[in-house]
Design a protein around this motif. Structure first.
Motif, mmCIF file in Angstrom:
data_model
loop_
_atom_site.group_PDB
_atom_site.id
_atom_site.type_symbol
_atom_site.label_atom_id
_atom_site.label_comp_id
_atom_site.label_asym_id
_atom_site.label_seq_id
_atom_site.Cartn_x
_atom_site.Cartn_y
_atom_site.Cartn_z
ATOM 1 N N ALA A 12 -1.469 9.858 0.409
ATOM 2 C CA ALA A 12 -1.325 9.701 1.857
ATOM 3 C C ALA A 12 -2.537 8.958 2.413
ATOM 4 O O ALA A 12 -3.438 9.539 3.007
ATOM 5 C CB ALA A 12 -1.172 11.063 2.524
ATOM 6 N N ALA A 13 -2.560 7.664 2.211
ATOM 7 C CA ALA A 13 -3.715 6.853 2.593
ATOM 8 C C ALA A 13 -3.782 6.667 4.104
ATOM 9 O O ALA A 13 -2.767 6.539 4.790
ATOM 10 C CB ALA A 13 -3.636 5.488 1.905
ATOM 11 N N GLU A 14 -4.996 6.637 4.608
ATOM 12 C CA GLU A 14 -5.221 6.375 6.033
ATOM 13 C C GLU A 14 -4.830 4.939 6.358
ATOM 14 O O GLU A 14 -5.072 4.018 5.589
ATOM 15 C CB GLU A 14 -6.693 6.591 6.365
ATOM 16 N N LEU A 15 -4.212 4.743 7.510
ATOM 17 C CA LEU A 15 -3.874 3.414 7.989
ATOM 18 C C LEU A 15 -4.117 3.352 9.485
ATOM 19 O O LEU A 15 -3.646 4.214 10.232
ATOM 20 C CB LEU A 15 -2.406 3.081 7.694
ATOM 21 N N ARG A 16 -4.856 2.347 9.928
ATOM 22 C CA ARG A 16 -5.177 2.189 11.343
ATOM 23 C C ARG A 16 -4.526 0.924 11.892
ATOM 24 O O ARG A 16 -4.484 -0.099 11.203
ATOM 25 C CB ARG A 16 -6.693 2.129 11.546
ATOM 26 N N SER A 17 -4.040 1.001 13.112
ATOM 27 C CA SER A 17 -3.418 -0.174 13.711
ATOM 28 C C SER A 17 -4.417 -1.314 13.871
ATOM 29 O O SER A 17 -4.050 -2.483 13.789
ATOM 30 C CB SER A 17 -2.793 0.179 15.059
ATOM 31 N N SER A 18 -5.696 -0.988 14.065
ATOM 32 C CA SER A 18 -6.720 -2.032 14.184
ATOM 33 C C SER A 18 -6.833 -2.835 12.897
ATOM 34 O O SER A 18 -7.101 -4.046 12.918
ATOM 35 C CB SER A 18 -8.080 -1.412 14.532
ATOM 36 N N TRP A 19 -6.603 -2.181 11.738
ATOM 37 C CA TRP A 19 -6.635 -2.909 10.465
ATOM 38 C C TRP A 19 -5.475 -3.891 10.393
ATOM 39 O O TRP A 19 -5.646 -5.029 9.940
ATOM 40 C CB TRP A 19 -6.542 -1.935 9.294
ATOM 41 N N LEU A 20 -4.302 -3.463 10.819
ATOM 42 C CA LEU A 20 -3.134 -4.339 10.773
ATOM 43 C C LEU A 20 -3.344 -5.587 11.625
ATOM 44 O O LEU A 20 -3.036 -6.704 11.197
ATOM 45 C CB LEU A 20 -1.890 -3.589 11.246
ATOM 46 N N TYR A 21 -3.877 -5.413 12.833
ATOM 47 C CA TYR A 21 -4.115 -6.562 13.700
ATOM 48 C C TYR A 21 -5.164 -7.498 13.102
ATOM 49 O O TYR A 21 -5.025 -8.727 13.145
ATOM 50 C CB TYR A 21 -4.554 -6.093 15.085
ATOM 51 N N ALA A 22 -6.232 -6.918 12.536
ATOM 52 C CA ALA A 22 -7.277 -7.744 11.927
ATOM 53 C C ALA A 22 -6.744 -8.497 10.714
ATOM 54 O O ALA A 22 -7.053 -9.680 10.521
ATOM 55 C CB ALA A 22 -8.476 -6.871 11.530
ATOM 56 N N LEU A 23 -5.933 -7.829 9.906
ATOM 57 C CA LEU A 23 -5.372 -8.484 8.717
ATOM 58 C C LEU A 23 -4.458 -9.636 9.100
ATOM 59 O O LEU A 23 -4.538 -10.724 8.518
ATOM 60 C CB LEU A 23 -4.603 -7.471 7.873
ATOM 61 N N CYS A 63 7.078 0.468 12.364
ATOM 62 C CA CYS A 63 6.871 1.352 11.212
ATOM 63 C C CYS A 63 8.137 2.177 11.014
ATOM 64 O O CYS A 63 8.517 2.949 11.895
ATOM 65 C CB CYS A 63 5.659 2.258 11.450
ATOM 66 N N LEU A 64 8.789 2.023 9.869
ATOM 67 C CA LEU A 64 10.024 2.754 9.592
ATOM 68 C C LEU A 64 9.859 3.825 8.526
ATOM 69 O O LEU A 64 10.814 4.496 8.176
ATOM 70 C CB LEU A 64 11.139 1.788 9.181
ATOM 71 N N SER A 65 8.664 3.978 7.998
ATOM 72 C CA SER A 65 8.376 5.067 7.066
ATOM 73 C C SER A 65 6.883 5.360 7.140
ATOM 74 O O SER A 65 6.073 4.439 7.109
ATOM 75 C CB SER A 65 8.762 4.682 5.632
ATOM 76 N N GLY A 66 6.523 6.638 7.260
ATOM 77 C CA GLY A 66 5.117 7.016 7.285
ATOM 78 C C GLY A 66 4.453 6.882 8.641
ATOM 79 O O GLY A 66 3.228 6.741 8.713
ATOM 80 N N ALA A 67 5.208 6.946 9.730
ATOM 81 C CA ALA A 67 4.617 6.792 11.062
ATOM 82 C C ALA A 67 3.582 7.866 11.355
ATOM 83 O O ALA A 67 2.630 7.634 12.109
ATOM 84 C CB ALA A 67 5.717 6.814 12.121
ATOM 85 N N ASP A 68 3.739 9.039 10.738
ATOM 86 C CA ASP A 68 2.782 10.127 10.957
ATOM 87 C C ASP A 68 1.432 9.836 10.314
ATOM 88 O O ASP A 68 0.435 10.484 10.647
ATOM 89 C CB ASP A 68 3.338 11.440 10.405
ATOM 90 N N ARG A 69 1.383 8.861 9.397
ATOM 91 C CA ARG A 69 0.119 8.514 8.745
ATOM 92 C C ARG A 69 -0.587 7.344 9.433
ATOM 93 O O ARG A 69 -1.671 6.951 9.019
ATOM 94 C CB ARG A 69 0.388 8.162 7.270
ATOM 95 N N LEU A 70 0.026 6.789 10.460
ATOM 96 C CA LEU A 70 -0.534 5.637 11.169
ATOM 97 C C LEU A 70 -1.379 6.105 12.346
ATOM 98 O O LEU A 70 -0.897 6.815 13.228
ATOM 99 C CB LEU A 70 0.595 4.724 11.660
#
Length: 295
Positions: free
Chosen positions: A139-150, A264-271
């Motif tokens: 269950a890896a951490e994922l941040r929306s700021s990372w997605l925008y930067a990527l 996000c269609l899977s894992g929204a609770d981890r975002l």
């Protein structure tokens, strides 16, 4: 022990000027004007494993060793604990020969398989599905700021796609940092090159994000899960089976990722939504990768 690459810059990135990957041609546009164009090369690469011919892939021709290793790994033909003794590329014959410490050739095994209509290299589906049995990804951490930067960094990276079009890209990322960027005529080839690089370099997957320009189909989800990567993101959309498998194995699935938008269609609770989406700039027309207005 897996290598730490979190603080590294791009380890591998596309080189639009690389020889043999593109060809200059002349065409005529809708007005009748003559125009010079750069088009992607496409050539066969035959992969052998322990003396058996496994598959012939249509590829752009770069990183053939990574493509061969990644394909074999993602198809379940390289088992955990199996040692790769040699990877030999012959440019003239357009072959890669992989030799391991196993005596199994997989030749008879392949005859019993059914290949699906994958992109550039078909997928041997049976063993891949079997490999998911009982799997739960970290269950890896994922941040929306990372997605925008990527998204911003990837869109600003020189690529064969921006040079010539008609190609898919896949990027291995760690948090908000792109690490390895591969391109090929098929999205499966690009993913396999990433898998081959990770296997060759001993790089771990538990903290990585895989970004692709291709659709989030069942095959793409399965390959990502078998690689052990807990997050898969794409500019493109989803298929229902892809979403179902992602939920089954605990893969966080992000699609339609353009500018400030994503789904996000899977894992929204981890975002973790740590970025103000309204402050993120929209993607300028024509500046992005495949799916942003070019074909």
């Amino acid at each position: 022990m897996a290598k730490s690459v979190a603080d590294a810059p791009y380890l591998i990135a596309p080189d639009p000027a690389a020889p043999r990957l593109t060809r200059q041609v002349t065409g005529v546009d809708h007005t009748g004007a003559t125009i010079p164009m750069s088009v992607i090369e496409e050539r066969p690469l035959t992969i052998f494993l322990n003396g058996a011919e496994i598959v012939t892939a249509m590829t752009i021709g770069d990183y053939p060793e990574y493509l061969a290793l990644g394909f074999l790994r993602n198809q379940g033909m390289l088992k955990d604990g199996e040692t790769v003794k040699a990877v030999e590329y012959d440019d003239e014959l357009e072959t890669v020969v992989v030799r391991t410490d196993s005596a199994t050739t997989y030749e008879e095994k392949l005859k019993k398989k059914t290949r699906t209509s994958g992109c550039a290299v078909g997928t041997v589906f049976g063993d891949m599905m079997e490999g998911l049995q009982g799997m739960t990804l970290p269950a890896a951490e994922l941040r929306s700021s990372w997605l925008y930067a990527l998204a911003d960094r990837i869109n600003r990276t020189p690529s064969l796609y921006l040079e010539s079009g008609a190609i898919h890209g896949t990027v291995l990322c760690c948090r908000d940092r792109p690490l390895v960027y591969m391109e090929d005529v098929g999205r499966h080839n690009a993913v396999d090159k990433i898998a081959g690089w990770m296997l060759s370099e001993g790089v771990g997957a538990a903290d990585k994000i895989l970004y692709t320009t291709g659709r989030l189909t069942s095959e793409m989800v399965i390959k990502t899960a078998l690689m052990g990567i807990p997050v898969l993101a794409s500019r493109s959309g989803f298929t229902a089976w892809g979403v179902e498998i992602a939920e089954q194995v605990g893969l966080t699935l992000i699609g339609r990722m353009r500018g400030r938008r994503f789904v996000c269609l899977s894992g929204a609770d981890r975002l973790i939504r740590d970025a103000d989406w309204s402050a993120v700039a929209e993607e300028p027309a024509g500046s992005g990768r495949k799916g942003a207005g070019r074909s």
